[in-house]
Every structure is written in C-alpha cells, then in structure tokens.
Design an enzyme around this catalytic site. Structure first.
Site, PDB file in Angstrom:
ATOM      1  N   ASP A  83      -6.170  13.884 -57.295  1.00 45.52           N
ATOM      2  CA  ASP A  83      -4.892  14.565 -57.486  1.00 45.52           C
ATOM      3  C   ASP A  83      -4.565  14.582 -58.973  1.00 45.52           C
ATOM      4  O   ASP A  83      -5.428  14.319 -59.804  1.00 45.52           O
ATOM      5  CB  ASP A  83      -3.796  13.887 -56.661  1.00 45.52           C
ATOM      6  N   HIS A 431     -13.019  14.817 -51.816  1.00 45.66           N
ATOM      7  CA  HIS A 431     -11.579  15.117 -51.791  1.00 45.66           C
ATOM      8  C   HIS A 431     -11.079  15.116 -53.235  1.00 45.66           C
ATOM      9  O   HIS A 431     -10.604  14.104 -53.762  1.00 45.66           O
ATOM     10  CB  HIS A 431     -10.853  14.062 -50.951  1.00 45.66           C
ATOM     11  N   ASP A 483     -18.604  13.219 -44.285  1.00 44.31           N
ATOM     12  CA  ASP A 483     -18.458  13.996 -45.517  1.00 44.31           C
ATOM     13  C   ASP A 483     -17.555  15.196 -45.257  1.00 44.31           C
ATOM     14  O   ASP A 483     -18.014  16.298 -44.958  1.00 44.31           O
ATOM     15  CB  ASP A 483     -19.843  14.437 -46.008  1.00 44.31           C
ATOM     16  N   GLU A 492     -12.544  10.539 -51.140  1.00 47.39           N
ATOM     17  CA  GLU A 492     -11.860  10.593 -52.433  1.00 47.39           C
ATOM     18  C   GLU A 492     -12.449   9.530 -53.354  1.00 47.39           C
ATOM     19  O   GLU A 492     -12.735   8.407 -52.936  1.00 47.39           O
ATOM     20  CB  GLU A 492     -10.355  10.376 -52.283  1.00 47.39           C
TER      21      GLU A 492
END
EC number: 3.2.1.4
Length: 538
Positions: A83, A431, A483, A492
């Site tokens: 993020d 991710h 995955d 992540e």
C-alpha cells in the site's frame, strides 16, 4: 528433536550431519543472485522523487506533496508493503535491520559488489528520518491514512487518498517509534562512520535527541496516533524500544551511560524477564538480549555489568534454543512451532517476517558464540545453554539459521521461492498495488480508486510488474500457500521481511564459494563490525 549430550560420537555425528546439509544447500542456491535481487526491492518501495540511478523502471515519482498541509517536508522514505502509507515504526525497524545486516556482514556485501546499493537503501530511509525529526521533541510518525488507502487500489503515482501526516511530541508521546528511530539512526551512523563521517555525525546527533525524547516523554505512539492502531499497534509497549535504542547508542558511541541505562532498567523494562520466541518490528526483546549477550561474550563491559548481562544472555539463548526446538522445559510455548517442511511458524499473517528475522539473529549469535568459544570474550564459552538442559554450539546454531534461509529460497515442500523473482517458481500475484497495475511510464492514463479494483486487483493473471526481491508473507503452518492477490496474509511483502536477509545472502554467497564445507558451520565471522572495515575472511 530435543538435544541430549550422550557422548562425543553423537555430538560429532550431529555436527557432520549439519555440515553435510549445509554443503548441499550451498550447491542448490545462488546466494549472490538473491543478494542482488533483495536490494532491488527497496527501490520498488521508494516514495518521493526517484533518483537518476533508479533501477526499478516501472516505478516513478510519488508522494511529492507529503507534509505540505502541515508545513513540513516529508517527501521520501519507504512504503511499508503493498500500500502507500508511510508508517514510521516498521520503516525505522527496516533501516535498523539493514544497518545491523551490514555491520555483521558488510564485508561480504562489498565483496559481492553490492555495498553501494545497500548503503543507498539505508540512506533513503535515514534521509527521511532527518526530515521527519523536525524538533528535538517532535517526530512525524505516519504519512497517509490506512483506512482510506485500503479502500483504493491505485499506483502510488496516481494517489488520491489522504496524505495526512501524524506526529508525536511532548503532549502526544511515542516512545516506541521515537526509540526505534533512534536505534535506526544510531546503527546507521556506525555504517557511515568511515565512508561519510559528516553524515554519520548528523545521524548520531538525531539518534541521541530522539532517545532523550523517547525516554523523557514516555508513552505508546498508538495512544497518541489512533489511526495507526489497526495496522501497526505497539502491542509490546515501548520498554523494549528504549532498551534497544540504548544498546545501539552504546555501540555507536561507546559511552558507558547508555550501557548503564540498559543494565539499570533491565528488570523493570522486561529485558531480563521476558523469555521471547519471536522478534519483529513490534517485539524487540530478543534483539535486545542478543545485543547485550554480545557485549558479555566480547568482554565489552565493566565488571559491575556482568551479572545483568549474564541474565540477558540467558534469555537470548532461550530465544535461540526456541528457534531450534531445544528448550526441554517450559511447556508448549517454550519452542517455536515448525511446519512439516521445517519452517518456523509464529502466526498466520506474514509469518515470513519471523522466519527471516530469526535466521539473521541465529546467524549473528552463532558468530558471537564462535568468538566466545575461541576465548576472546568472558561469557562462558561458545555453547548456547537451553532451558531444561542441553545446548547448541555455534555450528549447530548457524545450520539452523541457514535452513530457514534455504526454505525461503525454495528448499521447501512446494519447491517455491518466497523471494520474488528468484528461482523457477515464485509468487506471481503479489498483493502490491504498484506491481499489479500497468507501469506509469507505459500508460500515464489516470487510474482511479475504484477503477484499480475493477480492472487490476481481480485479474487472474500474473502481475504486469515483478516486484523483485520482495519476500512475501509465505505459507501456513502446513506449508500451504495460495498465490492470489486477494490472499494478503500470504502474498503481501513487507520491507522488514527482506531487510535482515541482505547480509545473510552475502555471507552465504561467500561461504558457498569456499572449498572446505566445514567452514560453513563453524563460523561466519567477518571483520566489518563495528566500524565497517570491510575485510573478508577467506
């Protein structure tokens, strides 16, 4: 398996078996490639205006107005994971571990031709900390808001989410984040002491101010910054960071006052009380205990410190033995769980952070044990004493560390590398917002908050960009891994997963090139610590 001393023949057999296993692992993995790729990851995580030498070409400038609303320059630093929030506590821990990694194995990083990239990775973080430490008693600890950020799936170059910045100060203290940032800057000051003395001095100045701030105005940063609680809550409190920072400042300055602090507060702050089985961005006690044990084993203390340092060492060896499954007393929680494939397992979400940190701590401790076994220190010899009897020598501790590294690189039941971009099989759907969307340089068409979810997040295919060098959260306690971009607990990656592996990969690269397999399990020591002399034992 619990260890028992049943005779010299068994002990020799165990050591020979460990040596054979380590030699076989060395033949399987290209540690130099792993080192090169691990350092690329930090360039993928950069926030701010990217330099001309940026090697990760699918990233571009981002977060160029960070801090503007608050009237401070907070451009730069690292995004922690997939993020775009800049969380100060895990960022500082990342830099501390990168620095410690170089202090232990910097000579090996230099021998592989990657020292400049490693120094760049550290300096990208410390340059940001200098900006964030705007006053002696003020530290900007977060930029961005996790709630709004997680509702969007955008490239960092397109960010429309909040860039609100949050600080700790005298009225709203944050001893944990200030203490960790002090530790990071103190450790980095040692790294730069020879190559950039002025910068080293500047880092040390900030580290000392931050430690004084953290100690004088005590409190948990997540009590002052409520927005961080859902993401990086300080569950362990701030006492471990205060001890951690004091020991790093002692290593950086040699001043007895910092060691006195770690000794005088050892009991009250839990340093000699907590028997810990994990080490992470939140829980620093095992690292504190190992740093203190190092001082004991190297004889770098006054006689009045000995008793407390011995108790620190006892707890350090509880952690080491727990990772090896050799504590014979203390119940089920005395040892770290292992998967059927041999992976250390602490918890479901991002378990690999505990694996990589444990591998580094065990490797470093094996070096300290080897030095104590050579009679250079006064810490009672080169064997770690486990709870309930038995012990582990330097070679065995190192073999346990190497086993975890090799698991990450693909020596596991799935035959999958959890270091992205390394090996024939690695996670393809990480991710990671920036990696999962077409590069900004290829398509500057704006991608909105919801559009990213609609067009990119749910795609079945591999990410268009490979976030090389990232270590993902990894498999579950049964070695199972899915995955899938939606499976953030496993796919992540975080900066603090990769940070401790930089030095490990470099050191293992050296050892794998040596002809004698026996050296791979007796010592890994170099002479790069504590002053970055950068000579290599060969």
């Amino acid at each position: 398996m619990r260890w028992r001393r049943v005779g010299d023949v068994v002990a020799v057999a165990l050591l020979l078996g460990a040596a054979a296993a380590a030699a076989a692992a060395a033949a399987r993995h290209d540690y130099e490639e792993a080192l090169r790729k691990s350092l690329l990851y930090f360039e993928a995580q950069r926030s701010g205006r990217l330099p001309h030498g940026q090697r990760v070409a699918w990233r571009d400038h981002s977060g160029l107005t960070d801090g503007l609303e608050q009237g401070v320059d907070l451009v730069g630093g690292y995004y922690d994971a997939g993020d775009h929030v800049k969380f100060g506590l895990p960022m500082a821990f990342t830099v501390t571990m990168l620095s410690w990694s170089l202090l232990e194995y910097g000579a090996d990083v230099a021998a592989a031709g990657e020292l400049a990239h490693a120094l760049d990775a550290i300096k990208w973080g410390t340059d940001y900390f200098i900006k964030a430490h705007t006053k002696p008693h003020e530290l900007w600890a977060e930029v961005g808001d996790g709630d709004t950020d997680h509702y969007c799936w955008q490239r960092p170059e397109d960010m429309t989410t909040s860039r609100q910045a949050y600080k700790v100060d005298r009225r709203r203290p944050g001893s944990d984040v200030a203490g960790e940032t002090a530790a990071a800057m103190a450790a980095a000051s040692i790294v730069f002491r020879q190559s950039n003395p002025h910068y080293s001095h500047l880092l040390l100045h900030h580290a000392q101010q931050l430690f004084e701030f953290a100690d004088t105005y005590r409190g948990k940063y997540d009590s002052s910054i409520a927005e961080v609680k859902s993401y990086y809550a300080s569950v362990s409190g701030y006492h471990d960071e205060l001890l951690w920072a004091a020991l790093w400042l002692h290593r950086a300055t040699g001043r007895a006052a910092y060691l006195d602090y770690a000794v005088d507060n050892a009991d009250e702050f839990g340093g000699t009380g907590w028997a810990i089985t994990e080490f992470s961005w939140d829980v620093k006690y095992a690292g504190v205990q190992i740093l203190a044990a190092r001082l004991l084993m190297r004889g770098e203390h006054e006689e009045r410190h000995r008793g407390t340092l011995e108790r620190y060492r006892e707890k350090a060896e509880h952690y080491v033995c727990a990772c090896m499954g050799r504590n014979a007393a203390g119940g089920a929680d005395a040892n770290v769980e292992r998967s059927p494939g041999g992976m250390l397992y602490v918890r479901q979400w991002n378990n690999m952070q505990y694996v990589t940190n444990a591998a580094f701590l065990l490797s470093a401790y094996s070096d300290y044990l080897a030095g104590a076994g050579d009679g250079d220190g006064d810490g009672g010899g080169g064997v770690a004493t486990c709870v309930g009897g038995g012990g582990a020598g330097a070679g065995e501790v190192f073999a346990a560390a190497r086993e975890q590294v090799d698991y990450v690189l693909g020596s596991n039941p799935r035959g999958m590398s959890y270091l992205v971009g390394y090996g024939e099989r690695f996670p393809a759907r990480v991710h990671h917002r920036a990696a999962s969307i077409v590069p900004y340089k290829d398509s500057k068409e704006f991608i909105g908050c919801a559009q990213g979810f609609d067009d990119w997040f749910g795609r079945r295919g591999a990410n268009p960009n490979v976030v090389v060098g990232a270590i993902v959260g990894g498999p579950d306690r049964r070695d199972r891994f899915r995955d899938d971009r939606e499976n953030y607990m496993q796919t992540e990656a975080c900066t603090y997963n990769t940070a401790p592996m930089v030095g490990m990969f470099a050191m293992l690269n050296r050892l794998s090139r040596q002809e004698s397999p026996s050296t791979t399990t007796t010592t890994t020591a170099t002479t790069s610590s504590p002053e970055m002399g950068l000579s290599v034992n060969r």
